[in-house]
Structure formats: C-alpha cells, structure tokens
Design a protein around this motif. Structure first.
Motif, PDB file in Angstrom:
ATOM      1  N   PHE A  13       0.831  -1.204   0.000  1.00 57.12           N
ATOM      2  CA  PHE A  13       0.000   0.000   0.000  1.00 57.12           C
ATOM      3  C   PHE A  13       0.867   1.256   0.000  1.00 57.12           C
ATOM      4  O   PHE A  13       0.566   2.233  -0.683  1.00 57.12           O
ATOM      5  CB  PHE A  13      -0.933  -0.013   1.214  1.00 57.12           C
ATOM      6  N   TRP A  14       1.967   1.234   0.785  1.00 56.83           N
ATOM      7  CA  TRP A  14       2.832   2.405   0.843  1.00 56.83           C
ATOM      8  C   TRP A  14       3.475   2.684  -0.509  1.00 56.83           C
ATOM      9  O   TRP A  14       3.601   3.831  -0.914  1.00 56.83           O
ATOM     10  CB  TRP A  14       3.897   2.210   1.918  1.00 56.83           C
ATOM     11  N   ARG A  15       3.904   1.661  -1.234  1.00 56.51           N
ATOM     12  CA  ARG A  15       4.495   1.875  -2.553  1.00 56.51           C
ATOM     13  C   ARG A  15       3.492   2.526  -3.498  1.00 56.51           C
ATOM     14  O   ARG A  15       3.849   3.367  -4.316  1.00 56.51           O
ATOM     15  CB  ARG A  15       4.996   0.541  -3.134  1.00 56.51           C
ATOM     16  N   TRP A  16       2.235   2.139  -3.359  1.00 67.12           N
ATOM     17  CA  TRP A  16       1.194   2.757  -4.203  1.00 67.12           C
ATOM     18  C   TRP A  16       0.917   4.188  -3.749  1.00 67.12           C
ATOM     19  O   TRP A  16       0.806   5.104  -4.570  1.00 67.12           O
ATOM     20  CB  TRP A  16      -0.076   1.913  -4.130  1.00 67.12           C
ATOM     21  N   ALA A  17       0.813   4.408  -2.429  1.00 64.75           N
ATOM     22  CA  ALA A  17       0.482   5.742  -1.901  1.00 64.75           C
ATOM     23  C   ALA A  17       1.619   6.722  -2.121  1.00 64.75           C
ATOM     24  O   ALA A  17       1.381   7.927  -2.273  1.00 64.75           O
ATOM     25  CB  ALA A  17       0.145   5.643  -0.412  1.00 64.75           C
ATOM     26  N   LYS A  18       2.864   6.251  -2.142  1.00 67.29           N
ATOM     27  CA  LYS A  18       4.018   7.131  -2.290  1.00 67.29           C
ATOM     28  C   LYS A  18       3.984   7.869  -3.622  1.00 67.29           C
ATOM     29  O   LYS A  18       4.433   9.012  -3.723  1.00 67.29           O
ATOM     30  CB  LYS A  18       5.300   6.310  -2.170  1.00 67.29           C
ATOM     31  N   ARG A  19       3.428   7.222  -4.644  1.00 66.96           N
ATOM     32  CA  ARG A  19       3.343   7.865  -5.957  1.00 66.96           C
ATOM     33  C   ARG A  19       2.320   8.995  -5.976  1.00 66.96           C
ATOM     34  O   ARG A  19       2.314   9.817  -6.888  1.00 66.96           O
ATOM     35  CB  ARG A  19       2.990   6.824  -7.026  1.00 66.96           C
ATOM     36  N   ARG A  20       1.448   9.025  -4.989  1.00 65.14           N
ATOM     37  CA  ARG A  20       0.388  10.038  -4.949  1.00 65.14           C
ATOM     38  C   ARG A  20       0.744  11.222  -4.056  1.00 65.14           C
ATOM     39  O   ARG A  20      -0.054  12.138  -3.900  1.00 65.14           O
ATOM     40  CB  ARG A  20      -0.915   9.399  -4.453  1.00 65.14           C
ATOM     41  N   THR A  21       1.907  11.178  -3.407  1.00 66.72           N
ATOM     42  CA  THR A  21       2.313  12.262  -2.506  1.00 66.72           C
ATOM     43  C   THR A  21       3.708  12.753  -2.895  1.00 66.72           C
ATOM     44  O   THR A  21       4.477  12.044  -3.535  1.00 66.72           O
ATOM     45  CB  THR A  21       2.340  11.787  -1.042  1.00 66.72           C
ATOM     46  N   SER A  22       4.018  13.959  -2.493  1.00 67.86           N
ATOM     47  CA  SER A  22       5.342  14.534  -2.726  1.00 67.86           C
ATOM     48  C   SER A  22       5.908  15.016  -1.406  1.00 67.86           C
ATOM     49  O   SER A  22       5.171  15.403  -0.497  1.00 67.86           O
ATOM     50  CB  SER A  22       5.262  15.692  -3.724  1.00 67.86           C
ATOM     51  N   ALA A  23       7.235  14.978  -1.285  1.00 70.28           N
ATOM     52  CA  ALA A  23       7.902  15.410  -0.051  1.00 70.28           C
ATOM     53  C   ALA A  23       7.970  16.931  -0.004  1.00 70.28           C
ATOM     54  O   ALA A  23       8.454  17.571  -0.938  1.00 70.28           O
ATOM     55  CB  ALA A  23       9.302  14.807   0.020  1.00 70.28           C
ATOM     56  N   GLN A  24       7.483  17.525   1.087  1.00 72.70           N
ATOM     57  CA  GLN A  24       7.493  18.969   1.280  1.00 72.70           C
ATOM     58  C   GLN A  24       7.750  19.269   2.748  1.00 72.70           C
ATOM     59  O   GLN A  24       7.499  18.436   3.625  1.00 72.70           O
ATOM     60  CB  GLN A  24       6.153  19.587   0.857  1.00 72.70           C
ATOM     61  N   LYS A  25       8.238  20.484   3.029  1.00 76.06           N
ATOM     62  CA  LYS A  25       8.433  20.881   4.423  1.00 76.06           C
ATOM     63  C   LYS A  25       7.097  21.186   5.097  1.00 76.06           C
ATOM     64  O   LYS A  25       6.931  20.984   6.290  1.00 76.06           O
ATOM     65  CB  LYS A  25       9.367  22.089   4.501  1.00 76.06           C
ATOM     66  N   THR A  26       6.151  21.716   4.315  1.00 71.97           N
ATOM     67  CA  THR A  26       4.795  21.944   4.807  1.00 71.97           C
ATOM     68  C   THR A  26       3.839  21.165   3.921  1.00 71.97           C
ATOM     69  O   THR A  26       3.795  21.374   2.709  1.00 71.97           O
ATOM     70  CB  THR A  26       4.432  23.440   4.787  1.00 71.97           C
ATOM     71  N   VAL A  27       3.085  20.256   4.531  1.00 71.39           N
ATOM     72  CA  VAL A  27       2.187  19.382   3.791  1.00 71.39           C
ATOM     73  C   VAL A  27       0.744  19.703   4.190  1.00 71.39           C
ATOM     74  O   VAL A  27       0.430  19.793   5.382  1.00 71.39           O
ATOM     75  CB  VAL A  27       2.487  17.899   4.078  1.00 71.39           C
ATOM     76  N   THR A  28      -0.100  19.888   3.193  1.00 70.46           N
ATOM     77  CA  THR A  28      -1.528  20.082   3.429  1.00 70.46           C
ATOM     78  C   THR A  28      -2.268  18.851   2.917  1.00 70.46           C
ATOM     79  O   THR A  28      -2.141  18.494   1.744  1.00 70.46           O
ATOM     80  CB  THR A  28      -2.045  21.342   2.718  1.00 70.46           C
ATOM     81  N   LEU A  29      -3.029  18.201   3.788  1.00 75.46           N
ATOM     82  CA  LEU A  29      -3.724  16.968   3.410  1.00 75.46           C
ATOM     83  C   LEU A  29      -4.888  17.278   2.478  1.00 75.46           C
ATOM     84  O   LEU A  29      -5.747  18.103   2.791  1.00 75.46           O
ATOM     85  CB  LEU A  29      -4.226  16.242   4.667  1.00 75.46           C
ATOM     86  N   LYS A  30      -4.901  16.609   1.329  1.00 73.16           N
ATOM     87  CA  LYS A  30      -5.965  16.781   0.347  1.00 73.16           C
ATOM     88  C   LYS A  30      -6.649  15.444   0.085  1.00 73.16           C
ATOM     89  O   LYS A  30      -6.191  14.398   0.564  1.00 73.16           O
ATOM     90  CB  LYS A  30      -5.391  17.369  -0.944  1.00 73.16           C
ATOM     91  N   HIS A  31      -7.726  15.477  -0.696  1.00 73.84           N
ATOM     92  CA  HIS A  31      -8.555  14.288  -0.852  1.00 73.84           C
ATOM     93  C   HIS A  31      -7.795  13.119  -1.474  1.00 73.84           C
ATOM     94  O   HIS A  31      -8.069  11.962  -1.172  1.00 73.84           O
ATOM     95  CB  HIS A  31      -9.793  14.626  -1.688  1.00 73.84           C
ATOM     96  N   ARG A  32      -6.810  13.399  -2.336  1.00 77.84           N
ATOM     97  CA  ARG A  32      -6.073  12.318  -2.990  1.00 77.84           C
ATOM     98  C   ARG A  32      -5.195  11.529  -2.016  1.00 77.84           C
ATOM     99  O   ARG A  32      -4.810  10.393  -2.311  1.00 77.84           O
ATOM    100  CB  ARG A  32      -5.190  12.887  -4.103  1.00 77.84           C
ATOM    101  N   ALA A  33      -4.874  12.133  -0.889  1.00 77.73           N
ATOM    102  CA  ALA A  33      -3.949  11.489   0.051  1.00 77.73           C
ATOM    103  C   ALA A  33      -4.639  11.062   1.341  1.00 77.73           C
ATOM    104  O   ALA A  33      -3.965  10.679   2.303  1.00 77.73           O
ATOM    105  CB  ALA A  33      -2.792  12.430   0.373  1.00 77.73           C
ATOM    106  N   ILE A  34      -5.955  11.129   1.412  1.00 74.05           N
ATOM    107  CA  ILE A  34      -6.696  10.742   2.614  1.00 74.05           C
ATOM    108  C   ILE A  34      -7.463   9.456   2.319  1.00 74.05           C
ATOM    109  O   ILE A  34      -8.164   9.360   1.308  1.00 74.05           O
ATOM    110  CB  ILE A  34      -7.666  11.856   3.058  1.00 74.05           C
ATOM    111  N   TYR A  35      -7.338   8.487   3.213  1.00 71.52           N
ATOM    112  CA  TYR A  35      -7.957   7.179   3.012  1.00 71.52           C
ATOM    113  C   TYR A  35      -8.884   6.880   4.184  1.00 71.52           C
ATOM    114  O   TYR A  35      -8.578   7.210   5.339  1.00 71.52           O
ATOM    115  CB  TYR A  35      -6.880   6.097   2.894  1.00 71.52           C
ATOM    116  N   VAL A  36     -10.016   6.247   3.876  1.00 70.20           N
ATOM    117  CA  VAL A  36     -11.026   5.953   4.893  1.00 70.20           C
ATOM    118  C   VAL A  36     -11.441   4.492   4.762  1.00 70.20           C
ATOM    119  O   VAL A  36     -11.822   4.043   3.675  1.00 70.20           O
ATOM    120  CB  VAL A  36     -12.268   6.858   4.737  1.00 70.20           C
ATOM    121  N   LEU A  37     -11.360   3.759   5.868  1.00 70.27           N
ATOM    122  CA  LEU A  37     -11.810   2.371   5.930  1.00 70.27           C
ATOM    123  C   LEU A  37     -12.421   2.125   7.302  1.00 70.27           C
ATOM    124  O   LEU A  37     -12.055   2.797   8.285  1.00 70.27           O
ATOM    125  CB  LEU A  37     -10.651   1.402   5.709  1.00 70.27           C
TER     126      LEU A  37
END
Length: 322
Positions: A13-37
C-alpha cells in the motif's frame, strides 16, 4: 501469520500511496492522500446493522428496519465527518536538534486545521506503537514532538509519518501518509578510545595555543564561546558584567583531532574522534580537526564543536547543507 500479512499489505500500500504524494516541508492533506476504511469496531457495527436489517425483513418489523436504516445513515455521516476532520490539515516539520547515532531524535511537527474548522483526536506517529494524539482547535496551532529511531551517522530523513484519526465515533479509520522534505543531522556515536589526547602537526610547522594552568592570573571581559566554567559569577552578581577568570598558562603545541592518529576502521575512528571532541570541549581546550583532505583550524566554543561534529558526521558522505 496475520502480522506478516499486515506488514506485506502495508508495504504494498505504501508503494502505491508514495506515488500520490510529494515530499514537502509543509504538507496540506488533500482528498487524494486521505484514506477511509472501517475500523474493527466499524466492521462489527456494520455486521450488527446487517443482522438487524435481516431480522426486521424476516419478521416484517418496521421499527427494526427503521433502526437499521438510521444506523446506516449514521455510518455514512461518520464517513463524511471523519474525512473532513483531516481534509485541509496542515503539517509543518520544524528544525530538530542533532543527536548521536543510536539516540532517539525528536522531530517537532506543527499542526494547523483548515481555516474556521477544528480537527479532533488526530494522532501522528513515525512508529505505529508510539503515536502522539492531540486536538487542533479552530484558528489555533498545535505542536507535537515525534521520537524517531536513528542508527547511523549523517543526514537522516524520516521516510513517512502516519497521520490518522478515529473521529468522530471510532467506527472509521481515516489516515494519510506524510513525507517531509527535511534532513536531520545525526552525529557519530561517541566511543571511548585508548589513545591519549592526540598531538598532530604538519611537518616543519609548529602552531601554539594556550592551555589552562592552575595559577590565577586576573580577569578579562567575557568573549562568546569561552567556557562557562571560567565565568566569574561573583563579579556578575555585583553588577560588574560578565568576566572570565584567567590562569597562568603554558605554551604547548596546538592539539589536533587527527583521523590518521587513531586506530580501527573508519566508523571506529570517527566515534573515537567524536568522543575526544566532546571531552576536550567540556575541558575548555582549543583543538582542531584533520580528516584526510579536510581540516578545521583550532578553536573552542559551542559553534566550533558543532562544526567538528558535523564534519565527522558527514565524512565521506553527501555534504550538502540542509
């Protein structure tokens, strides 16, 4: 078996999720990076609702059916609120104090909720067994300290930080993985060595430094970097300002930490030099550092100690500044 399956699933799952996020000093959580189960409690809740619905259908009981529909609606509303609890949450990585290899490093993270909203029961963890939980009130900021395990010297970058919440009812797990574009310095692990204080000098060159003796020789004005143990606190208490006690000294060869002068492999030598640097700094001695092609001139003080330890930490590694 279940533990191994969870680790394997987490890695995929992390290998898949890593492609959807980028490394930043300030990160704002958006819908593409939030998961609900559903959480474990949520799965049990949903099974109970299905059984309740089957019971109401079988006995044609409208009251039981209404209760099951109400609980399904409650579950759907919990999904929306759980997602909105993390959406827009802003996380900023703050500078961390360098530590020695093997010591836990404390990374401070500042959290700020979306404007005009609150974020309840948010937990952060670099290790899922050491989560830190907080509530982020409306129009305020919270700061959490995460303990990160370190192993080797050099620049350390946390691979991922888990942000999760079971808000509002504990029926759903809402989470996201955060990657910070930050590098934290880890010094070599200091190890006591059998060598005495190393005297190193270039052929034909002789530089001198003043090493403290035992005979008191008056006072002088305080200079930044001078050992705190030499400050005349009684004079300071009488309002005379900061002064340093001077002692009669003998003129000796400049003391150097020399990579070639200690034995062992590369890491053992760096650990021994780190130990000597700490000992000599604590004693208020003036010393320099020689690492093959790199050289730091003799000096003293906290800033000089940091330069020496940083050079040891980055020896034959990537040396770009943070």
């Amino acid at each position: 078996m279940s533990f191994e399956f969870n680790k394997r699933f987490d890695a995929l799952f992390w290998r898949w999720a890593k492609r959807r996020t980028s490394a930043q000093k300030t990160v704002t959580l958006k819908h593409r990076a939030i998961y609900v189960l559903p959480s474990k409690a949520g799965v049990c809740f949903f099974v109970a609702v299905i059984l309740l619905w089957l019971l109401g259908t079988n006995y044609e009981n409208n009251l039981v059916l209404a209760a099951s529909f109400f609980l399904v609606s409650l579950f759907i509303v919990a999904i929306i609120h759980g997602f909105r609890n993390l959406a827009g949450l802003q996380l900023t990585a703050l500078p961390a104090r360098p530590v020695f290899a093997g010591e836990p490093l404390e990374l401070s993270v500042r959290l700020k909720a979306r404007a005009g909203t609150t974020s309840g029961r948010v937990s952060l963890a670099a290790d899922v067994n050491r989560a830190v939980v907080t509530d982020v009130a409306k129009d305020t900021e919270e700061q959490l300290a995460l303990r990160l395990a370190t192993q080797g010297r050099g620049w350390f970058t946390p691979e991922r930080i888990l942000v999760q919440s079971y808000y509002p009812l504990g029926l759903l797990r809402t989470w996201s993985w955060v990657r910070f574009d930050v590098r934290l310095l880890v010094y070599p692990k200091p190890l006591a060595c059998a060598q005495p204080a190393t005297i190193g000098r270039d052929d034909g060159e002789r530089s001198a430094t003043q090493l403290q003796g035992d005979d008191f020789d008056g006072f002088k004005r305080y200079q930044p970097g001078a050992p705190l143990t030499h400050i005349a606190w009684k004079l300071y208490a009488r309002g005379a300002g900061l002064h340093i006690k001077q002692y009669a000294s003998a003129e000796l060869d400049s003391v150097w930490l020399d990579f070639r002068a200690v034995s062992g492999d590369r890491e053992a030598r760096l650990s021994a030099l780190c130990y000597l640097a700490l000992q000599w700094h604590q004693a208020g001695r003036t010393f320099g550092l020689r690492l093959l092609e790199q050289q730091i001139e003799p000096a003293s003080g906290q800033e000089h100690l940091h330069r020496v330890l940083q050079a040891l930490a980055l020896f034959e590694l990537e040396q770009e500044p943070l």
